[in-house]
Design an enzyme around this catalytic site. Sequence first.
Site, short mmCIF file in Angstrom:
data_model
loop_
_atom_site.label_atom_id
_atom_site.label_comp_id
_atom_site.label_asym_id
_atom_site.label_seq_id
_atom_site.Cartn_x
_atom_site.Cartn_y
_atom_site.Cartn_z
N ASP A 66 0.86 -1.18 0.00
CA ASP A 66 0.00 0.00 0.00
C ASP A 66 0.89 1.23 0.00
O ASP A 66 1.69 1.42 0.90
CB ASP A 66 -0.90 0.00 1.24
CG ASP A 66 -1.87 1.16 1.25
OD1 ASP A 66 -2.89 1.07 0.55
OD2 ASP A 66 -1.59 2.16 1.94
N GLU A 160 -2.06 -1.65 -6.01
CA GLU A 160 -3.33 -1.12 -6.47
C GLU A 160 -3.17 -0.44 -7.82
O GLU A 160 -2.11 0.06 -8.16
CB GLU A 160 -3.85 -0.08 -5.47
CG GLU A 160 -4.95 -0.61 -4.60
CD GLU A 160 -5.32 0.37 -3.52
OE1 GLU A 160 -6.51 0.57 -3.31
OE2 GLU A 160 -4.42 0.93 -2.88
N CYS A 213 -12.60 -5.37 5.65
CA CYS A 213 -11.89 -5.94 6.80
C CYS A 213 -11.01 -7.09 6.29
O CYS A 213 -11.49 -7.98 5.60
CB CYS A 213 -12.88 -6.45 7.84
SG CYS A 213 -12.08 -7.37 9.17
N CYS A 216 -12.31 -10.64 8.30
CA CYS A 216 -13.56 -11.34 8.02
C CYS A 216 -14.15 -10.98 6.65
O CYS A 216 -15.12 -11.58 6.22
CB CYS A 216 -14.58 -11.08 9.12
SG CYS A 216 -15.20 -9.38 9.15
N CYS A 232 -13.23 -2.95 12.67
CA CYS A 232 -14.31 -3.71 12.05
C CYS A 232 -15.46 -3.89 13.03
O CYS A 232 -15.26 -4.37 14.14
CB CYS A 232 -13.80 -5.07 11.56
SG CYS A 232 -15.10 -6.07 10.81
N CYS A 235 -16.27 -8.12 13.28
CA CYS A 235 -15.44 -9.06 14.04
C CYS A 235 -14.57 -8.37 15.09
O CYS A 235 -13.89 -9.03 15.86
CB CYS A 235 -14.57 -9.89 13.09
SG CYS A 235 -13.22 -8.96 12.35
N ASP A 242 -3.42 1.39 6.82
CA ASP A 242 -2.61 1.03 5.66
C ASP A 242 -2.24 -0.46 5.68
O ASP A 242 -2.15 -1.09 4.62
CB ASP A 242 -1.34 1.89 5.60
CG ASP A 242 -1.66 3.38 5.49
OD1 ASP A 242 -2.76 3.70 4.99
OD2 ASP A 242 -0.83 4.20 5.91
ZN LIG Z 1 -13.96 -8.00 10.38
#
Ligand SMILES: [Zn+2]
Length: 293
Positions: A66, A160, A213, A216, A232, A235, A242
């Site tokens: 990233d 990316e 996330c 999850c 998140c 979870c 980053d």
């Molecule tokens: Zn999560």
Amino acid sequence: MVLPRIGRIRTHESTRKLARRLEAGTARILAATITCTADRWFVSFTVEVQRHIPEQRYRGGVVGVDVGIRNLAVLSTGEVVQNPRPLDRAQRRLRRLNRQLARRHGPRAPDGSRRTPSTGWTQVRRRLARTHARVANLRRDAIHKLTSELATSHGTIVVEQLHVAGMLRNQRLARRIADAGFGELRRQLTYKTTWHGSALVVADQWYPSSKTCSACGTAKAKLLLSARVFHCDACGLRVDRDVNAARNLERLVDYVAVSGPETGNARGGDGSPGLAGRTPGKREASTGPSCLG
Ligand SMILES: [Zn+2]
């Protein structure tokens, strides 16, 4: 070729390797381009090089990268690659000079008409151009170190896609500098992964690497740019923003086939020596006549 009168020539990189290749007949100079950046002249050669492409090997697996604003890059391993100190200093100087320039008597009057700029304005503009060139050089150098390390120590590197439309819209200096660095990182990784037999995977421009996330897979509807920590709700994961993005890029490899269209430069290992295409060659700097007014 007629050159302007040049006082002193010194080479930025050693030209011995290139000279040896030329003698051995494994390199051919196709063209020379002369450019002027800030007040330095450069000669760059386009060179066709015969280079052995190694077989693709499994080395260290997959890494997501990233490219950041505060840092040079954050890896999915959690490693933070910081900007080198001289680069941070040069960027601060850049901001200061920009402010100075805005206060001086420039070539445009407030009503938009042309006028003669002041000596002070001309001086600051010259310093600004030199600092811009220095920032670009320092950044390119830092990115060279990073991409060499990545291409030699990992089998697959995921980055990316550069968001060009957003980049052009954005007026913030820091963002533009980071985007420029991103383009350079991508360019270097493209040829270095070919050289070292590793693969480059480019994520789709709309892949939500920041909002998802990495534990999850739940995606957030909105993530503020100011939020440095990803939290998140599903979870309970708490991780640096980053690092979360870099981990998502790493995970992307599970979903896309490495031979997909996005990996045009991911070279299957035929192991045969071949032409690695045209690569930008040596740059030579000289202190010659200035190209600034
Ligand atoms: Zn999560």
